[in-house]
Structures are given as C-alpha cells and as structure tokens.
Write a protein that holds these residues in place. Structure first.
Motif, PDB file in Angstrom:
ATOM      1  N   GLU A  58       0.608  -1.366  -0.105  1.00  0.00           N
ATOM      2  CA  GLU A  58      -0.378  -0.061   0.082  1.00  0.00           C
ATOM      3  C   GLU A  58       0.346   1.353   0.310  1.00  0.00           C
ATOM      4  O   GLU A  58      -0.051   2.717  -0.237  1.00  0.00           O
ATOM      5  CB  GLU A  58      -0.721   0.140   1.208  1.00  0.00           C
ATOM      6  N   TYR A  59       2.126   1.310   0.559  1.00  0.00           N
ATOM      7  CA  TYR A  59       2.956   2.201   0.285  1.00  0.00           C
ATOM      8  C   TYR A  59       3.995   2.663  -1.071  1.00  0.00           C
ATOM      9  O   TYR A  59       3.836   3.818  -1.694  1.00  0.00           O
ATOM     10  CB  TYR A  59       4.097   2.178   1.255  1.00  0.00           C
ATOM     11  N   ARG A  60       3.304   1.348  -1.845  1.00  0.00           N
ATOM     12  CA  ARG A  60       4.318   1.746  -3.762  1.00  0.00           C
ATOM     13  C   ARG A  60       3.299   1.830  -4.472  1.00  0.00           C
ATOM     14  O   ARG A  60       3.156   2.423  -5.598  1.00  0.00           O
ATOM     15  CB  ARG A  60       4.977   0.029  -3.411  1.00  0.00           C
ATOM     16  N   VAL A  61       2.045   0.842  -4.438  1.00  0.00           N
ATOM     17  CA  VAL A  61       1.074   0.561  -5.323  1.00  0.00           C
ATOM     18  C   VAL A  61      -0.252   0.895  -5.077  1.00  0.00           C
ATOM     19  O   VAL A  61      -0.605   0.159  -4.011  1.00  0.00           O
ATOM     20  CB  VAL A  61       0.662  -0.738  -6.079  1.00  0.00           C
ATOM     21  N   ASP A  62      -1.009   1.608  -5.519  1.00  0.00           N
ATOM     22  CA  ASP A  62      -2.523   1.520  -5.598  1.00  0.00           C
ATOM     23  C   ASP A  62      -3.159   0.154  -6.318  1.00  0.00           C
ATOM     24  O   ASP A  62      -3.672   0.515  -7.047  1.00  0.00           O
ATOM     25  CB  ASP A  62      -3.409   3.102  -6.077  1.00  0.00           C
ATOM     26  N   LEU A  63      -3.461  -0.371  -5.971  1.00  0.00           N
ATOM     27  CA  LEU A  63      -4.033  -1.896  -5.947  1.00  0.00           C
ATOM     28  C   LEU A  63      -5.417  -1.661  -6.948  1.00  0.00           C
ATOM     29  O   LEU A  63      -5.315  -2.764  -7.655  1.00  0.00           O
ATOM     30  CB  LEU A  63      -3.820  -2.943  -5.959  1.00  0.00           C
ATOM     31  N   SER A  64      -5.893  -0.620  -6.933  1.00  0.00           N
ATOM     32  CA  SER A  64      -7.663  -0.486  -7.484  1.00  0.00           C
ATOM     33  C   SER A  64      -7.482   0.332  -8.461  1.00  0.00           C
ATOM     34  O   SER A  64      -8.317   0.016  -9.248  1.00  0.00           O
ATOM     35  CB  SER A  64      -8.177   0.471  -6.607  1.00  0.00           C
ATOM     36  N   ARG A  65      -6.425   1.128  -9.271  1.00  0.00           N
ATOM     37  CA  ARG A  65      -6.410   2.074  -9.974  1.00  0.00           C
ATOM     38  C   ARG A  65      -4.625   1.607 -10.920  1.00  0.00           C
ATOM     39  O   ARG A  65      -4.634   1.913 -12.190  1.00  0.00           O
ATOM     40  CB  ARG A  65      -6.098   2.884  -9.542  1.00  0.00           C
TER      41      ARG A  65
END
Length: 381
Positions: free
Chosen positions: A136-143
């Motif tokens: 969550e600090y590196r990738v917005d997995l929803s976007r």
C-alpha cells in the motif's frame, strides 16, 4: 458420537442438555468453567459429544475456534460439584510454502483467486488483502493494475489437524504493474521482520498510495465533464467511489491546516506534510473525533469519513495532492516516494536471501515444501 451446533440466541445450558448432559449438571459445569463464558459462545459453534444409551454423555467437546477447543469429561474423581473435568486444548498448525498468483483481467482479488488453488475459495481474498497491505505504500492496487499484469506470491500455508487451511505470511512477491516490475520480500533485522523491495529499500514510505483501504477509482486526473455543472473542468485529483461512512486515512504524518466547508468540495480536510506536500480530502460526510485545525495526525490514522457533500452526485472521496502550492497528479507525486534503504552491512545477507526466495518463487507452481527458515537474522543484532 453426536454432533450439534449452537443456534442463534440459544442458551449454552440447553445445548449441553441436548448433548446428553442433565440440565442441573450442565449448569454446574458452566458455572465452574474457567475457559468458557457461556454468554460469549457464538451461534454456529460446534459441540461434539460421546453418549451412551445407559449413562448419557461421557464427553463433550466445544470447538471454540479452528485451533482451540474445550473438552469436558465425566469423572468420578473429578473433585468438582459437577463431576466433570475441564481441559482447554490448543491444536498445532503445520506450515509449508506455496506459490500462488495469476494474470490480471480486472482486479487483484480475481487474479489471486484464479491461481490460489492451494487455498479454499473462501479464504483466497485474504491472500490478496495481505499482499495489498504490504504494497500500500508503493502501489494503488485499485488503480494501477492493468489487464495482463502478472502476480506471483510465495507464502505460507497453514493446516489445522481437522484439515482446515488458512494463509500465513507473505514471504516474497513479484508483480508487473502497468509494465513495471514491483518486488517485495520479508527480511528480519534482529527480532523484527519487515518488508523490503528488490533494491533493499523498506516498503514503508512517508506516504500511502491511496487514502482508502478498500476502494475503487471512479475518475482519473485530467479533464472531465463535471457531473453537476455539466462543463469540462480540470479535475485536479482522484475520485474514489466508496460507501458513505467509509473511513478516510491520512496519507502521511502531518498537521491539519483546514477542517470545514469549502464551496464545491463540501466538507473538506487539508493536511500539511513535510517537503511542501499538502493532501486534500473532499465531499466528506464527517470528520473523525478530535480532528480540527492544528491537530497532528500520523500516517494511516482515520481522519474522516466518505460522504457526498458539496458538488457531488453520489458518495465518494475526492482526493488531491498539492506540492509547494501546485496541484500534482497523485499517481506521479506519490510514485517517487520510497522507503529507507538497508544499511550497507546488511546487503550481502539480503541479496543472498533474495536469490533463494525468488528461486523458489520462480519454481513449479504446484510445488509445496515444508517451511524452511526463510527469514535471516543479521549477526550481532
């Protein structure tokens, strides 16, 4: 052997009576119990009993959790008023490692589900959530994920004596995210384990990549037709569609510089961070308790709740990033914020462990092995 379950609202004494324990004995058993609070036994709890047609129940077992049970055994030498012995038992789990993953067609959870045959279908989402927490600090997995991106995860699989299976810790993972490679692995420094990227930088950074833990994007940075005004306006941020009341997190440590009403934003919150960053959260339903101008907040703290105030047609969070007073695309502004690197004296150990972990990650998908030590301690720590 008789198997039963606690029904919703049913007193436990009635269940024990149905299991073959006389009601007065059942009441005394529960009164003397050190392991059970009869008021807190959940509906659906399994109760197994050994029953003789002549003498009634001789043993009753309550399965309080997958790995925890309480066993009551009738005994003439029990030394208690009830005549029953109580024993609480914790069942041990065995652990091996498996590789899961797949190709993204729509979502992270969908990609994990298609390649997580090692886990029951009802726990596969937990694998995805565990990975999302690390990233969550590196990738917005929803976007950030795109169709065709790939995900591979080396992780622990835990088995209970009754055959139940649950995911353990993520050990290492590799993703392609919109064409770029993202790697992470678990690494221990002394007695503390944490996650690092493939370059030896901590996965924890000064900012999260998204202000909502469970989210989906409804629009992206750039020009869009405003849903109420009907004109094309610069949409200076990101919209996260979410249910009213969804907690909004502070993207990083900072101080609240505005908490109130501001035109089309409706109820809005602004937080100033270091290095000239300001994050803005709009259309809020309410602020979290204690949030006001001058409040210091820490990263991940719940600061507000999603709403639909101001110029908004449905519940969502409007999120903006400003750097030195100028709007920046959050995708760009936050992507370059990384964590602290390992000390140079730890790199050789880290690189050796990385080679071993990713060799296992790249091995046969259906291979599983007893969990070997995969977290290394630095000598002298």
């Amino acid at each position: 052997m008789r198997v039963d379950t606690v029904k919703r609202g049913e007193p436990l004494v009635a269940v024990l009576e149905r299991a073959g324990v006389p009601r007065d004995e059942a009441a005394r058993v529960l009164m003397e119990s050190q392991a059970i609070d009869a008021r807190k036994i959940r509906a659906g709890t399994t109760i197994t009993s050994k029953v003789s047609p002549d003498s009634g129940a001789s043993e009753v077992v309550l399965q309080l959790a997958i790995d925890r049970l309480v066993r009551f055994t009738r005994s003439a030498t029990a030394g208690s008023r009830s005549g029953w012995l109580e024993k609480e038992e914790t069942l041990s789990w065995t652990t091996d490692t498996v590789v899961v993953g797949g190709v993204v067609t729509s979502t992270l959870t969908g990609a994990i589900a298609q390649g997580a045959e090692a886990f029951p279908a009802n726990v596969r989402d937990e694998v995805a959530y565990a990975l999302a927490d690390i990233l969550e600090y590196r990738v917005d997995l929803s976007r950030d994920l795109r169709e065709g991106d790939t995900i591979k995860v080396l992780m622990e699989r835990q088995r209970a004596p009754n055959g139940a299976v649950r995911p353990g810790d993520v050990i290492a993972a590799r993703l392609t995210v919109d064409g770029r490679r993202v790697e992470t692995m678990r690494f221990a420094q002394g007695t503390k384990s944490s996650y690092f990227d493939g370059e030896g930088k901590s996965m924890r950074a000064a900012f999260l990549r998204a202000p909502l833990a469970f989210r989906r994007i409804s629009s992206v940075f750039g020009l869009r037709r405003h849903p109420i005004l009907g004109t094309v306006r610069a949409h200076q941020g990101m919209d996260y569609a979410a249910a009213r009341g969804t907690p909004v997190r502070a993207l990083g440590d900072g101080v609240v510089i505005f908490a109130g009403w501001k035109g089309g934003y409706g109820r809005v919150l602004e937080i100033r961070h270091r290095n000239g960053f300001v994050t803005r959260y709009g259309h809020l339903n309410a602020f979290a308790p204690g949030i006001r101008r001058g409040t210091n907040v820490s990263i991940s703290r719940t600061v507000a709740f999603v709403g639909t105030t101001g110029l908004s047609t449905a519940p969502h969070l409007h999120f903006e990033v400003l750097v030195n007073g100028k709007h920046r695309d959050p995708r760009v502004a936050l992507r370059n914020v990384t964590g602290e690197p390992l000390a140079s004296g730890q790199r050789a150990t880290f690189d050796d462990l990385k080679a071993r972990l990713f060799a296992r990650l790249d091995g046969p998908r259906d291979a599983s092995t007893a969990a070997a030590p995969v977290v290394t301690r630095i000598a002298g720590d």
